[in-house]
Design a protein around this motif. Structure first.
Motif, short mmCIF file in Angstrom:
data_model
loop_
_atom_site.label_atom_id
_atom_site.label_comp_id
_atom_site.label_asym_id
_atom_site.label_seq_id
_atom_site.Cartn_x
_atom_site.Cartn_y
_atom_site.Cartn_z
N GLY A 27 0.76 -1.34 -0.32
CA GLY A 27 -0.14 -0.40 -0.54
C GLY A 27 0.86 1.60 -0.29
N ALA A 84 0.42 -0.97 5.42
CA ALA A 84 0.27 -0.55 3.40
C ALA A 84 1.93 -1.25 3.44
N PRO A 91 -1.54 9.35 6.81
CA PRO A 91 -2.01 7.78 7.53
C PRO A 91 -1.58 7.16 8.80
N THR A 92 -2.48 6.69 9.06
CA THR A 92 -2.22 6.29 10.88
C THR A 92 -1.42 5.49 11.03
N SER A 124 -1.43 2.80 12.36
CA SER A 124 -2.06 1.35 12.38
C SER A 124 -2.20 1.21 10.39
N GLU A 125 -2.53 2.40 9.53
CA GLU A 125 -2.62 1.93 7.92
C GLU A 125 -0.88 1.64 7.75
N VAL A 185 -0.37 5.22 0.80
CA VAL A 185 0.08 5.80 1.42
C VAL A 185 0.61 6.63 1.80
#
Length: 240
Positions: free
Chosen positions: A145, A203, A195-196, A198-199, A185
């Protein structure tokens, strides 16, 4: 200072030295490819899952060379700090003061790596870093990601360049006052649309650290696994 975390190791695995290791992201990829990993970083990184020596990476490498201990290793990976000449700190951003206090460590890193006589990799992002771009990897090649283009100079070995895959869309975030959505992201900074944690973890394929700085500095493990498998295949072909 050296700290270690218990991880499962197999006998007869080649030993890799990971310089400027941070949280061990690319080292994890090399480990998946078949290496045992020793990391070196100037900052104590408790989240690094491998044996980590807390020291100046180049001073430590010079000491290993001088004492002959470098002979324990089969391969060296180096990711010297990139802020001096990466794409984010050249051009307009340079005029704003970005990257102005950083030193380019690529040349001294290469000089020491050449002294080892070992096969090695030097990693840098897109920008003006003076390395050969023998291999360029992108997150899309591995279904990640993030795009995260990274260039790799290969010392004393070679690999076929993989085909770059077309990107599926834009990187999500704000550009010139306009928000753009997309399948990727932006794995840097803290600005709008970033992004956070967790993202970022999802990713990049990194689960063992939730420190934003370590995530934004990381090279995805998939890149290290590709490099490690390519090197091991190269050595097997040479031995055949």
């Amino acid at each position: 200072m050296t700290h270690s975390t218990v991880i499962r190791r197999r006998p007869n695995r080649p030993l890799l030295l990971d310089l400027f290791a941070c949280a061990g992201a690319i080292g994890t990829g090399y480990h998946r490819a078949g290496f045992d990993v020793h990391g070196v970083d100037i900052v104590n990184r408790p989240n690094n899952p491998f044996r980590l020596t807390v020291a100046d990476a180049l001073d430590h490498l010079a000491s290993l060379i001088d004492t002959g201990e470098i002979g324990r290793y089969a391969f060296v990976h180096a990711s010297p700090p990139c802020q001096d000449k990466c794409a984010l700190t050249v051009g307009t951003n340079r005029s704003r003061g970005w990257g102005g206090t950083h030193t380019d460590l690529v040349a001294p890193t290469r000089a020491l790596l050449e002294r080892t006589g070992l096969p090695y990799v030097i990693e840098q992002p897109n920008g003006r870093a003076e390395i050969r771009k023998d291999i360029t990897l992108c997150g899309e090649m591995f279904g990640l990601g993030v795009i995260r283009h990274r260039n790799f100079e290969l010392g004393h070995w070679s690999a076929d360049r993989p085909r770059h895959k077309a990107h599926r869309g834009r990187v999500r975030g704000w550009r010139h006052g306009e928000f753009h959505d997309g399948p990727y992201v932006a794995a840097y900074g803290n600005g709008g649309g970033k992004p956070t944690v967790s993202e970022l973890q999802a990713a990049m394929g990194i689960t063992w650290t939730d420190v934003r700085e370590e995530l934004t500095e990381a090279v995805p493990p998939a890149f290290g696994e590709w490099l490690g498998r390519s090197f091991l295949a190269c050595t097997m072909e040479a031995a055949a």
